[in-house]
Write an enzyme that holds these catalytic residues in place. Structure first.
Site, short mmCIF file in Angstrom:
data_model
loop_
_atom_site.label_atom_id
_atom_site.label_comp_id
_atom_site.label_asym_id
_atom_site.label_seq_id
_atom_site.Cartn_x
_atom_site.Cartn_y
_atom_site.Cartn_z
N GLU A 39 -4.37 -4.89 -50.08
CA GLU A 39 -4.22 -4.49 -51.49
C GLU A 39 -4.28 -5.71 -52.42
OE1 GLU A 39 -0.81 -1.98 -52.09
OE2 GLU A 39 -1.67 -0.34 -50.93
N ASN A 81 -5.88 2.32 -48.59
CA ASN A 81 -4.51 2.79 -48.67
C ASN A 81 -4.46 3.86 -49.76
OD1 ASN A 81 -4.09 0.70 -46.90
ND2 ASN A 81 -2.96 -0.59 -48.32
N TYR A 108 2.12 9.28 -55.04
CA TYR A 108 2.14 8.56 -56.31
C TYR A 108 1.21 9.18 -57.34
CZ TYR A 108 4.48 4.79 -53.75
OH TYR A 108 5.36 4.06 -52.99
N TRP A 159 2.13 5.39 -43.02
CA TRP A 159 3.06 4.46 -43.66
C TRP A 159 4.35 5.20 -43.92
CZ3 TRP A 159 2.46 -0.59 -43.94
CH2 TRP A 159 3.37 -1.31 -44.71
N LYS A 177 9.56 5.91 -46.78
CA LYS A 177 8.41 6.63 -46.22
C LYS A 177 8.47 6.75 -44.70
CE LYS A 177 5.29 5.63 -50.02
NZ LYS A 177 6.21 4.73 -50.75
#
Length: 734
Positions: free
Chosen positions: A367, A421, A427, A501, A522
Site C-alpha cells: 500500500e 488489498n 470501508y 486480513w 479483523k
C-alpha cells in the site's frame, strides 16, 4: 568448532532512568502498545548486561547475535559505539572479540521513535520497541562461514527440478579455509574448493539428486538435511546445518497458482506476530500455537505481514508445507530518505531466509501509494525488483497494492506477481463490489496474474445483531461478509491466491474503535488466541477436511425477535436441528445451513450431522441486551430507528445515487464540496497524485449518497446532513 549459547538472561532494562532486571525476549510496549494512542510510548530505552570473559581459544571470534531489535539500535561497549542497526525485524551480529575484558558491560540503546529514514513509520499496527527476539553468543574459529553479511549464515541452496531428478546448486561464503564439505543426508557428500569471486571467498558447486523427493505442500512437506563443514587443510574449522526442499512454484494469469506443475489454489491468511499482553516478544510455544490454529482452519498459505518474521516461524512453515508470502516493511508512505533502508531490509530478508522451502516470493512493498506515485518511489521499486531477481531468480517479486491504485499503473505490472488489498463491504462499497472489481480487472488485463492480498471486516466478538450491516462491528456481519467472499473466490479460479486480513486480532495503537481501543479487530480469532469467531468456522467449512459442525451466534444469547435465525457452518452435507431436545428439521447443502425457529423462552439448540454436533442456548427477551452494541457513536446499532429521509417526486435526495446527483450541475457542486470537506478532515489525506481507479469510481457512482455520508462518520440526524438533504430537494433530477 562453533558453539552457540542462548544469551537471554540477566539483562537490565532502563526506561526513563528506571531500572529493572528482565529476561529476553522483551518489549516495553506489551501493554501500552495495545491500549490506544494516548499511552503508546515511542522513545529510546537501554538494555545492558554485565558478564565475564567467555571461555574461547586463541584465534576464535566471539559474536553476539540479535534476532530482532525494534526498530533502530546502537551497541555500546562502555562509552564506545561499536555497532548500529536500522530495521526491527531481522538478524544482525556484533563481533565483540577485540573488546573483551575480564569484566564487560554491553549496552544496547533501542529506539522506536518516529524518524524519516527507517521503515515502517506509518502503518496500521503497533511498532513495539525492544529486544523482542532471542539473543545468542556465537563463538567460532577465526576461519568460519560468513557471519558479517546482512545476518546470513553463509549457505545458499538452490534446487532445480529436472524430470524425476533435481540439480542442487550450492553457494557458501567464508572468510578463510580452503574447502567446504557438503553433506546431504542419504544423498550426497562432496567437497568443493574455496575460491575468490568479486572480492568474496566462497565455494560454488552443483550435484544431482536422483529420483528426488519433492516438497509437496501440506500433503508431503519433505525436507532434506544439509551440513556444510569448512576445512583449512585437514582442520575442521566451522560447521553449519540447514534444511531445504525441492519444489517449483508457478502462477498462471488464467488458472492460478501451481505447485510442482499441479494446480494448487492458495487458501491464505495474513498474520501479525503479536498477541495480547505479550506484544511481539513471543515464545516458541506461541509460534507453534499460531501455526496450529492456522492449519486447523484449513489454510495452506500465509502472508507474513508486514515485515520479516521470526526464523522459527519460517521453519514451522517449511515443516508443515505452508506456502509463504514474505515481505519487508516498506509500507504506506514512501520516504525519499528511506531508500537505503528498503535495500538493506530486502537484502536481510533474502539472505537470512533463502533456504526456506516455504517461501515463494519476496514482496517489495505494501500500500505504498497512499500519498501518490513519485519518480523516486518508482525508482525505489525498480531497484528492489531488480535486486530480488539478481539475488534469487528462482522466486517471484511481488507487491500488495492499495485499492486506490489505478490498475493500469506501471507499478502494478512491475513485479512478477501482485495482489490488491480490497475492502469493499467494509470501508467502502458493498461486498458485491469485490466481484465486480475482479471481473473488470480480469477482463481488461487477462494476461496479468492477480491475487487478493487483503480483505476483511472488523468484529468485536461480543457485539451481536439479528440484522447485521456494514460498519456495526458485530460478529454477525463479519461472518456474512466472509460467507460472500468465499463464494466469490470459488467462482474465479484465476485469482492466484487470497489472504484473509487477518487470522488474529492485532495491536494498532492508533485505533480507538467500537469500545475496544488499540486493536484491529479483523482477526477471526481473538487477540489472546482463546476464542474463535463465527467467521473462523465458515473458512473451516470450505477449506478443512476435518469433520465438524458449528452453531453460529452462541454469543447472541439474548434475542428480542420472536422468530430467530439459527445458522450452522459445517463441511458435512446434511444437518439436523434439535430444539429443546426435539427434532426440528433437516437440511441438505454445503457450508451454510439456515433454520427459522420461533422462540418464547429459554431454549437449547443442537445441530447434528452423524457423530458430529454442537450445542448452545438462546433466550427470548423483551429488551435488547446493551452489551451487544458498540458505545462508539459512529457505529449504528440495529435497533436504532433511522431518521426519516425526506424525498420529493422528480427531485434529488440523499437517497439518490452519486451518479444521479453528479449528473446535475448543482448536484455535482454539492458533492464536490462534501468530498473536499471530508478530505480535509481525514488525517493524512490521499494527497496529490492519487487517482481513483475506474472500478472505484463506478462503485462510488452506484452508492446512495446517504451510505457514503454514513461511511464518512456523519450522523444522518446531524444539521450538516439535514442541510445537504434540504439543498438536494430543491434540485430536479435529469
Amino acid at each position: 568448532m562453533r558453539t552457540t549459547t542462548l544469551w537471554n538472561d540477566k539483562w537490565i532494562f532502563v526506561k526513563e532512568g528506571k531500572k529493572q532486571e528482565i529476561s529476553l525476549p522483551h518489549t516495553w510496549n506489551a501493554v501500552d502498545g495495545q491500549t490506544g494512542p494516548e499511552q503508546y510510548y515511542r522513545g529510546t530505552c537501554i538494555y545492558e548486561k554485565t558478564f565475564g570473559r567467555p571461555v574461547f581459544n586463541y584465534g576464535e571470534r566471539v559474536y553476539i547475535e540479535f534476532r530482532g531489535v525494534n526498530s533502530s539500535c546502537k551497541v555500546f561497549w562502555g562509552e564506545k559505539e561499536i555497532a548500529a542497526h536500522d530495521g526491527g525485524y531481522s538478524t544482525f551480529r556484533v563481533d565483540i572479540t577485540d573488546f573483551l575484558q575480564d569484566e564487560n558491560l554491553i549496552q544496547v540503546h533501542v529506539s522506536n521513535e518516529p524518524n524519516g529514514d527507517v521503515y515502517p513509520q506509518r502503518a496500521d499496527f503497533t511498532f513495539y520497541g525492544g529486544i523482542y527476539r532471542d539473543v545468542y553468543m556465537v563463538i567460532v574459529d577465526e576461519k568460519h562461514f560468513d557471519l558479517d553479511y546482512y545476518g546470513t549464515n553463509g549457505l545458499y541452496v538452490t534446487p532445480r527440478i529436472i524430470g524425476d531428478d533435481a540439480e542442487i546448486e550450492i553457494k557458501a561464503y567464508v572468510n578463510g579455509g580452503d574447502s567446504v564439505l557438503i553433506s546431504v543426508d542419504g544423498v550426497s557428500e562432496q567437497k568443493f574448493p574455496v575460491m575468490e569471486i568479486d572480492g568474496r571467498k566462497m565455494v560454488h558447486g552443483k550435484f544431482m539428486i536422483a529420483d528426488v523427493h519433492l516438497w509437496n505442500g501440506m500433503a508431503d512437506p519433505y525436507l532434506y538435511n544439509i551440513t556444510a563443514t569448512l576445512f583449512d587443510d585437514e582442520k575442521e574449522c566451522d560447521r553449519i546445518y540447514d534444511r531445504f526442499g525441492v519444489r517449483e512454484f508457478s502462477v498462471d494469469a488464467k488458472k492460478g497458482f501451481f505447485l510442482n506443475g499441479k494446480s494448487y489454489p492458495l487458501h491464505g491468511v495474513s498474520r501479525h506476530q503479536d498477541r495480547e499482553g505479550v506484544g511481539n516478544a513471543l515464545t516458541r510455544k506461541m509460534h507453534e500455537e499460531d501455526i496450529d490454529l492456522i492449519l486447523s482452519m484449513g489454510a495452506n498459505s500465509i502472508r507474513l505481514a508486514h515485515y520479516q518474521h521470526d526464523r522459527y516461524f519460517y521453519d514451522l512453515c517449511d515443516e508443515k508445507g505452508i506456502v509463504v508470502w514474505a515481505e519487508i516493511p516498506y509500507i504506506t508512505v514512501h520516504m525519499d530518505a528511506g531508500r537505503e533502508n528498503t535495500i538493506s531490509q530486502m537484502k536481510e530478508l533474502i539472505v537470512q531466509n533463502y533456504n526456506h522451502a516455504s517461501i515463494m516470493c519476496w514482496a517489495l512493498s505494501n500500500e505504498i501509494t497512499l500519498q501518490g506515485i513519485t519518480e523516486d518511489l518508482m525508482e525505489n521499486h525498480r531497484i528492489l525488483n531488480d535486486m530480488v531477481h539478481e539475488m534469487d531468480p528462482a522466486r517471484y517479486s511481488a507487491m500488495a497494492n492499495l485499492f486506490l491504485l489505478e490498475t493500469d499503473s506501471p507499478l502494478v505490472t512491475l513485479p512478477d506477481i501482485r495482489g490488491y488489498n480490497l475492502y469493499y463491504g467494509w470501508y467502502v462499497g458493498e461486498m458485491e463490489d469485490n466481484d465486480r472489481w475482479f471481473d473488470e480487472f480480469h477482463k481488461n488485463h487477462p494476461d496479468v496474474a492477480i491475487g487478493l492480498t487483503e480483505y476483511g471486516a472488523d468484529a468485536v466478538i461480543d457485539l451481536q445483531s439479528p440484522k447485521p450491516e456494514k460498519g456495526d462491528y458485530t460478529e454477525s456481519y463479519q461472518a456474512l461478509y466472509h460467507e460472500h467472499m468465499l463464494e466469490m473466490f470459488a467462482a474465479r479460479p484465476y485469482i492466484w491466491g487470497t489472504y484473509l486480513w487477518n487470522m488474529f486480532e492485532f495491536a494498532a495503537a492508533g485505533r480507538n474503535e467500537a469500545g475496544d481501543p488499540g486493536k484491529n479487530h479483523k482477526g477471526v480469532i481473538t487477540f489472546d488466541r482463546k476464542q474463535k469467531k463465527d467467521a473462523y468456522y465458515i473458512y473451516k467449512a470450505w477449506w478443512s477436511d476435518e469433520p465438524f459442525v458449528h452453531l453460529c451466534g452462541r454469543r447472541y444469547h439474548d434475542r428480542i425477535e420472536e422468530e430467530t435465525e439459527i445458522k450452522v457452518y459445517s463441511n458435512q452435507k446434511s444437518i439436523t436441528l434439535y430444539v429443546d431436545g426435539e427434532k426440528y428439521a433437516t437440511k441438505n447443502g454445503e457450508h451454510v445451513f439456515k433454520f427459522k425457529v420461533t422462540i418464547s423462552g429459554t431454549h437449547s439448540i443442537k445441530a447434528v450431522s452423524g457423530i458430529f454436533s454442537d450445542e448452545m442456548e438462546i433466550k427470548k427477551v423483551s429488551e435488547p441486551n446493551p452489551l451487544y452494541f458498540a458505545p462508539d457513536k459512529k457505529v449504528k446499532n440495529w435497533f436504532d430507528v433511522p431518521a426519516g429521509i425526506e424525498e420529493k417526486e422528480g427531485y434529488l435526495s440523499i437517497n439518490s445515487t452519486m451518479a444521479e446527483i453528479q449528473a446535475v450541475t448543482e448536484g455535482k457542486a454539492i458533492i464536490d464540496h462534501i468530498m473536499a470537506s471530508m478530505k480535509k478532515e481525514t488525517a493524512g489525506g490521499m494527497g496529490e497524485g492519487v487517482r481513483i481507479s475506474e472500478a472505484m469510481q463506478q462503485m462510488i457512482a452506484r452508492q446512495p449518497l446517504v451510505k457514503l455520508l454514513q461511511q464518512g462518520g456523519m450522523d444522518t440526524d446531524s444539521e450538516e446532513v439535514q442541510a445537504i438533504s434540504a439543498a438536494l430537494l430543491k434540485i430536479r433530477k435529469i
